[in-house]
Design an enzyme around this catalytic site. Structure first.
Site, PDB file in Angstrom:
ATOM      1  NE  ARG A  57      -1.791  -2.079   2.670  1.00 30.74           N
ATOM      2  CZ  ARG A  57      -2.324  -3.411   2.488  1.00 30.74           C
ATOM      3  NH1 ARG A  57      -3.243  -3.574   1.832  1.00 30.74           N
ATOM      4  NH2 ARG A  57      -1.500  -4.435   2.608  1.00 30.74           N
ATOM      5  CB  THR A  58       3.549   2.550   2.197  1.00 34.54           C
ATOM      6  OG1 THR A  58       2.672   2.173   3.445  1.00 34.54           O
ATOM      7  CG2 THR A  58       4.018   3.884   2.698  1.00 34.54           C
ATOM      8  CE  LYS A  86      28.706  -2.670  -7.780  1.00 41.93           C
ATOM      9  NZ  LYS A  86      28.833  -1.344  -9.052  1.00 41.93           N
ATOM     10  NE  ARG A 107       7.165   0.842   4.518  1.00 40.48           N
ATOM     11  CZ  ARG A 107       6.051   0.286   4.606  1.00 40.48           C
ATOM     12  NH1 ARG A 107       5.704  -1.074   4.465  1.00 40.48           N
ATOM     13  NH2 ARG A 107       5.102   1.068   5.008  1.00 40.48           N
ATOM     14  CG  HIS A 140       4.107   3.835   8.782  1.00 43.09           C
ATOM     15  ND1 HIS A 140       4.206   4.904   7.437  1.00 43.09           N
ATOM     16  CD2 HIS A 140       3.448   2.788   8.199  1.00 43.09           C
ATOM     17  CE1 HIS A 140       3.735   4.249   6.649  1.00 43.09           C
ATOM     18  NE2 HIS A 140       3.319   3.216   6.876  1.00 43.09           N
TER      19      HIS A 140
HETATM   20  C1  NCD Z   1       1.757  -1.018   8.197  1.00 43.58           C
HETATM   21  C2  NCD Z   1       3.340  -0.998   8.310  1.00 43.58           C
HETATM   22  O1  NCD Z   1       4.006  -1.023   7.159  1.00 43.58           O
HETATM   23  O2  NCD Z   1       3.767  -0.409   9.378  1.00 43.58           O
HETATM   24  N1  NCD Z   1       1.487  -1.272   6.730  1.00 43.58           N
HETATM   25  C3  NCD Z   1       1.159  -0.168   6.060  1.00 43.58           C
HETATM   26  O3  NCD Z   1       2.164   0.685   5.941  1.00 43.58           O
HETATM   27  N2  NCD Z   1      -0.114  -0.026   5.794  1.00 43.58           N
HETATM   28  C4  NCD Z   1       1.214  -2.110   9.102  1.00 43.58           C
HETATM   29  C5  NCD Z   1       1.926  -3.242   9.243  1.00 43.58           C
HETATM   30  O4  NCD Z   1       2.447  -3.888   8.392  1.00 43.58           O
HETATM   31  O5  NCD Z   1       1.312  -4.041  10.078  1.00 43.58           O
END
Ligand code: NCD
Length: 330
Positions: A57-58, A86, A107, A140
């Site tokens: 999703r993100t 490397k 991320r 997040h």
């Molecule tokens: C969450 C995350 O990655 O922290 N997912 C997301 O970004 N929608 C929640 C999760 O993974 O449980």
């Protein structure tokens, strides 16, 4: 706002501004003319999506939010295909991205890396903004934004988020979404939080201290049944088993921390059920059709909130607001 590393960059006026802008872009995108206007805002800008931890999703919503605004994207999703194999340092990799793009969205499995990237940017001659799309167990912030927007939309005819009782349930110790959301909810006076988890997975002391320092009321329980009838919203989360040391989560009975048909029966008719997704057994598909289940709308809100955020970071928010009346009637 330049970097978005933690939820602390958002104060209440900025939250209200971003929620307003999210609704504007969502409405604009309902017409072809509106979509075309958005598309033509940033055609010369480029973004890097650096996601070295799994994401559906993100990643997709960030990527599509960029495309909606005309921003072109490049991506690294697997460090095995970058020069990190490397031996290139994290700092050198980030600096390299900044040579090619105008925005880094990242991320990482480790906490603190987005902050390291932002610090590095602040020390070089041509910095680009860094947006944290999830850092380890810690933060997040963009998820918290879309969660706030979803709560605001859900309670728009019921006095807003202020004064609501909001449950957060599941693996609160290792869930970054609930940690960031707590940091935003303290901006809404009268909100009361109920943390529902097995004792070994309760909310970390730093967040509790943060809420205390800001006068946000919370209480903790290991019993969902007791608090179900009082909740205006429940934010359900999955067990973050990827962070397990020695299978610790499999030794705890999480089955009591789930929402299905029985739990719905005991909730307010106006209650809101949220989940950041992906879900596990804690959120039963049987309740997907219930009008209180808000998680699919929440997921979709994420796209428009990220459009609003990227537009703000890249400096076209005012242009969107100024054009909004032109598209409202279409
Ligand atoms: C969450 C995350 O990655 O922290 N997912 C997301 O970004 N929608 C929640 C999760 O993974 O449980």
């Amino acid at each position: 706002m330049f970097h978005v590393v933690t939820a602390d960059v958002f104060d209440r006026p900025l939250l209200d501004e971003l929620c307003g802008l999210t609704t504007v872009t969502r409405t604009m995108a309902k017409s072809r003319e509106g979509l075309r206007f958005l598309q033509e805002l940033l055609p010369t800008r480029r973004a890097m999506l650096y996601f070295t931890q799994p994401s559906t999703r993100t990643f997709l919503s960030m990527n599509n939010a960029c495309h909606i605004l005309g921003v072109r994207t490049s991506e690294i999703r697997n460090p095995d295909v970058s020069s990190e194999v490397k031996g290139e340092t994290f700092e050198d990799s980030i600096r390299t991205f900044s040579s090619y793009v105008d925005l880094i969205i990242m991320r990482t499995p480790q906490a603190g890396y987005a902050a390291r990237a932002a610090d590095l940017m602040d020390a070089i001659p041509r910095p680009v903004p860094v947006v944290n799309a999830g850092s380890g167990k810690d933060q997040h912030p963009t998820q918290a934004l879309l969660d706030i927007y979803t709560l605001e939309r859900s309670f728009e005819n019921d006095g807003g988020v202020e004064g609501k009782t909001i449950g957060m349930m599941g693996d609160l110790r290792r869930g970054r979404t609930v940690r960031s959301l707590c940091r935003l909810l303290r901006h809404y006076p009268g909100v009361r939080l109920v943390f529902i988890s097995p004792p070994a997975f309760e909310m970390e002391p730093d967040i509790k201290a943060y809420l205390e320092a800001h006068g946000t009321a919370y209480r903790e329980t290991d019993n969902l049944s007791d608090c179900l009838p009082e909740l205006d919203a429940i934010y359900v989360t999955r067990v973050q088993s990827e962070h397990d040391l020695e299978n610790e989560s499999s030794q705890v009975d999480f089955s009591r921390y789930s929402v299905g048909v029985d739990e719905l029966r005991r909730m307010k008719p106006s209650a809101v059920i949220m989940h950041p997704l992906p879900r596990g057994p804690e959120l039963r598909p049987e309740i997907d059709g219930d009008p209180r289940s808000m998680y699919w709308r929440q997921e979709r809100n994420g796209l428009w909130m990220r459009v609003a955020l990227i537009a703000t970071v890249l400096g076209v928010a005012d242009e969107i607001r100024a054009a909004a009346p032109r598209f409202a009637a279409l």
